[in-house]
Design an enzyme around this catalytic site. Structure first.
Site, PDB file in Angstrom:
ATOM      1  N   CYS A   1       0.830  -1.219   0.000  1.00 54.45           N
ATOM      2  CA  CYS A   1       0.000   0.000   0.000  1.00 54.45           C
ATOM      3  C   CYS A   1       0.859   1.262   0.000  1.00 54.45           C
ATOM      4  CB  CYS A   1      -0.891   0.024   1.245  1.00 54.45           C
ATOM      5  SG  CYS A   1      -1.966  -1.364   1.392  1.00 54.45           S
TER       6      CYS A   1
HETATM    7  N1  SAJ Z   1       6.365   2.330   8.703  1.00 55.85           N
HETATM    8  C1  SAJ Z   1       7.348   3.206   9.125  1.00 55.85           C
HETATM    9  N2  SAJ Z   1       7.035   4.164  10.041  1.00 55.85           N
HETATM   10  C2  SAJ Z   1       5.763   4.282  10.543  1.00 55.85           C
HETATM   11  C3  SAJ Z   1       4.772   3.390  10.088  1.00 55.85           C
HETATM   12  C4  SAJ Z   1       5.089   2.410   9.168  1.00 55.85           C
HETATM   13  O1  SAJ Z   1       8.501   3.125   8.694  1.00 55.85           O
HETATM   14  O2  SAJ Z   1       5.544   5.160  11.380  1.00 55.85           O
HETATM   15  C5  SAJ Z   1       6.700   1.317   7.693  1.00 55.85           C
HETATM   16  C6  SAJ Z   1       6.427  -0.108   8.145  1.00 55.85           C
HETATM   17  O3  SAJ Z   1       7.580  -0.686   8.705  1.00 55.85           O
HETATM   18  C7  SAJ Z   1       6.055  -0.804   6.832  1.00 55.85           C
HETATM   19  C8  SAJ Z   1       5.451   0.308   5.994  1.00 55.85           C
HETATM   20  O4  SAJ Z   1       5.857   1.543   6.579  1.00 55.85           O
HETATM   21  O5  SAJ Z   1       7.192  -1.303   6.189  1.00 55.85           O
HETATM   22  C9  SAJ Z   1       3.930   0.258   5.928  1.00 55.85           C
HETATM   23  O6  SAJ Z   1       3.498   0.154   7.257  1.00 55.85           O
HETATM   24  P1  SAJ Z   1       1.921   0.348   7.623  1.00 55.85           P
HETATM   25  O7  SAJ Z   1       1.825   0.289   9.113  1.00 55.85           O
HETATM   26  O8  SAJ Z   1       1.408   1.528   6.936  1.00 55.85           O
HETATM   27  O9  SAJ Z   1       1.282  -0.997   7.105  1.00 55.85           O
HETATM   28  P2  SAJ Z   1       0.422  -1.281   5.814  1.00 55.85           P
HETATM   29  O10 SAJ Z   1       1.214  -1.146   4.574  1.00 55.85           O
HETATM   30  O11 SAJ Z   1      -0.217  -2.590   6.067  1.00 55.85           O
HETATM   31  O12 SAJ Z   1      -0.637  -0.108   5.788  1.00 55.85           O
HETATM   32  C10 SAJ Z   1      -1.955  -0.373   6.095  1.00 55.85           C
HETATM   33  C11 SAJ Z   1      -2.692   0.596   5.239  1.00 55.85           C
HETATM   34  N3  SAJ Z   1      -4.062   0.205   5.147  1.00 55.85           N
HETATM   35  C12 SAJ Z   1      -4.645   0.276   3.942  1.00 55.85           C
HETATM   36  O13 SAJ Z   1      -4.077   0.655   2.951  1.00 55.85           O
HETATM   37  C13 SAJ Z   1      -6.047  -0.165   3.898  1.00 55.85           C
HETATM   38  C14 SAJ Z   1      -2.591   2.009   5.784  1.00 55.85           C
HETATM   39  O14 SAJ Z   1      -3.593   2.837   5.172  1.00 55.85           O
HETATM   40  C15 SAJ Z   1      -2.810   2.066   7.250  1.00 55.85           C
HETATM   41  O15 SAJ Z   1      -2.583   3.418   7.682  1.00 55.85           O
HETATM   42  C16 SAJ Z   1      -1.816   1.160   7.935  1.00 55.85           C
HETATM   43  O16 SAJ Z   1      -2.134  -0.173   7.488  1.00 55.85           O
HETATM   44  C17 SAJ Z   1      -1.918   1.262   9.431  1.00 55.85           C
HETATM   45  O17 SAJ Z   1      -2.419   2.302   9.922  1.00 55.85           O
HETATM   46  O18 SAJ Z   1      -1.397   0.366  10.095  1.00 55.85           O
END
Ligand code: SAJ
Length: 425
Positions: free
Chosen positions: A261
């Site tokens: 995403c």
């Molecule tokens: N990450 C960081 N710093 C942060 C948060 C995440 O480096 O502060 C990295 C994570 O390690 C990962 C990537 O970013 O590699 C994505 O992390 P994520 O927590 O955003 O996980 P996703 O990709 O599963 O994002 C989903 C998304 N949901 C949808 O698209 C429906 C996103 O919109 C959500 O915000 C996210 O989950 C969430 O909130 O956990």
């Protein structure tokens, strides 16, 4: 008349939970996926991945599963939940989506509602999906066929939010399609469903919410690179800023941004806007910052090795964690692969271990991965690694630990004489 039979095309992290929640809410559900191995697992009520909500719903499910697209003709509503990745040049790849549309087209009938849940940029429904459906049927969207977009919001591994309780937005090609889609999602989701003014607005909502996350992570990553020069612990500072009860949303630096995403969706908006004469400089810059974090992380490791007069070339380095975020088995776009490739380019002997991703693990256990390693990179802090005992590393003659998501206890390593390398701390 309330639709009683739905077909879900694409049974991944998005489609399978949707199929199962609709089944639980009383719909007759036909789950369709081209992956016959997955279909066979599902026919035995076996969960093809680690989603906890799926594991709860699957045993009692009455849904049918098949690789045969023709079964969509038995449904009134067809929901398409296929991946929308990017290619190696960060260009949107809509082939899975257009293939799915072509697969169902021959079986569509007047009155069918087609809903796209895949993440897409504004314009894809009207400029790609509509022509694809109309060219492969003798039906017209807006008069014979109804089309809506309800962007998925699955957060893999989230213990609280799941397809049954996450609010959604929906946009459609016409008022009847909007009403039909609104009625369906209101029936299966116990949360507000917001009607958008157009299908384009609904498409824009998803790319905006994920671009929002990407730029905020980029801000944290830029702070990490700056504070590593200033000797300030960026994690503590962000935690401090997060005590402000309004107008601040904590995001944290890390070894990079992975998943299907966050590092993908901004490119869909960037490319579409570029085609229409606007350059998203800010979004593009955020992507560049986040994409350089694996290299930045390795640079910090090189500094620590130099401090111990250890050459990277020929040194054993263990990388723990392949998934893109903790406690899940999804490794799409994972920064771990960039870390591993960069270490190999620098001549290191790299061992890898992830209990969720045996396919990309060279070692069969934590001990096997770290034995003889001079440094350990905890790229993705699965619970197994977060509970990592620094003593186990000290006993294994490890000298440096890299904390790729600033998730470990720094003092537990430094107090045992190991060098701790965080991302901006
Ligand atoms: N990450 C960081 N710093 C942060 C948060 C995440 O480096 O502060 C990295 C994570 O390690 C990962 C990537 O970013 O590699 C994505 O992390 P994520 O927590 O955003 O996980 P996703 O990709 O599963 O994002 C989903 C998304 N949901 C949808 O698209 C429906 C996103 O919109 C959500 O915000 C996210 O989950 C969430 O909130 O956990």
């Amino acid at each position: 008349m309330k639709t009683k039979t739905i077909a879900v095309v694409g049974l991944g992290y998005v489609g399978l939970p949707l199929a199962l929640i609709a089944d639980e809410k009383g719909y007759d559900v036909i789950g369709i996926d081209t992956n016959t191995e997955k279909i066979n697992l599902l026919l035995e009520h076996k969960n093809p991945f680690t989603d906890r909500h799926v594991s709860q719903l699957l045993p009692g499910s009455k849904a049918t599963f098949s690789a045969d697209c023709s079964l969509v003709e038995q449904a009134e509503t067809i929901i398409v939940c296929v991946p929308t990745p990017i290619d190696h040049k960060q260009m949107p790849n809509l082939k899975p989506l257009t293939d799915a549309c072509k697969c169902i087209a021959p079986y569509l009938k007047p009155g069918h509602l087609v809903v796209i849940e895949s993440t897409i940029n504004p314009g894809v429904c009207e400029e790609i999906v509509v022509p694809t459906l109309e060219e492969n049927t003798n039906l017209k969207v807006g008069t014979d066929l109804y089309l809506a977009h309800c962007p998925e919001r699955i957060n893999p591994g989230d213990p609280k939010w799941h397809v049954g309780n996450i609010p959604r937005v929906v946009g459609a090609s016409d008022p009847i399609a909007l009403e039909k889609a609104f009625e369906f999602y209101t029936a299966i989701v116990e949360a507000p469903i917001k009607k958008m003014g157009s299908i384009k607005e609904a498409e824009a909502v998803k790319v905006v919410e994920n671009s929002f996350r990407d730029i905020n992570i980029a801000f944290a990553n830029e702070l990490a690179m700056s504070f590593s020069k200033l000797g300030i612990d960026v994690k503590n500072v962000i935690d401090g800023a997060a005590t402000k009860p309004f107008a601040f949303m904590a995001h944290y630096p890390s070894r990079g941004v992975g998943g299907h995403c966050i590092p993908v969706d901004p490119y869909y908006l960037i490319e579409y806007a570029k085609k229409n004469g606007f350059h998203h400089d800010f979004l593009s810059r955020a992507r560049r910052i986040n994409s350089q974090m694996p290299e930045f992380t390795i640079q910090q490791l090189v500094k620590a090795l130099n401090g111990r007069k250890i050459a990277m070339n020929g040194t054993n380095i263990a990388v723990l964690g392949i998934s893109y975020k903790p406690d899940i088995d999804d490794y799409r776009e994972s920064p771990s692969f960039h870390l591993i490739n960069h270490l190999k380019e620098l001549g290191a002997n790299v061992s890898t271990y992830d209990p969720y991703v045996p396919k990309h693990s060279t070692a069969s256990s934590f001990e096997d991965a770290v034995k003889n390693a001079k440094a350990v990179v905890v790229a993705t802090p699965h619970k197994e690694f977060k509970d990592l005992c620094a003593q186990r590393l000290a006993d294994a003659s490890v000298e440096i630990v890299v904390d790729g998501m600033n998730a470990l206890n720094k003092e537990s390593f430094t107090s045992r004489g190991l060098d701790y390398v965080g991302v901006g701390r």
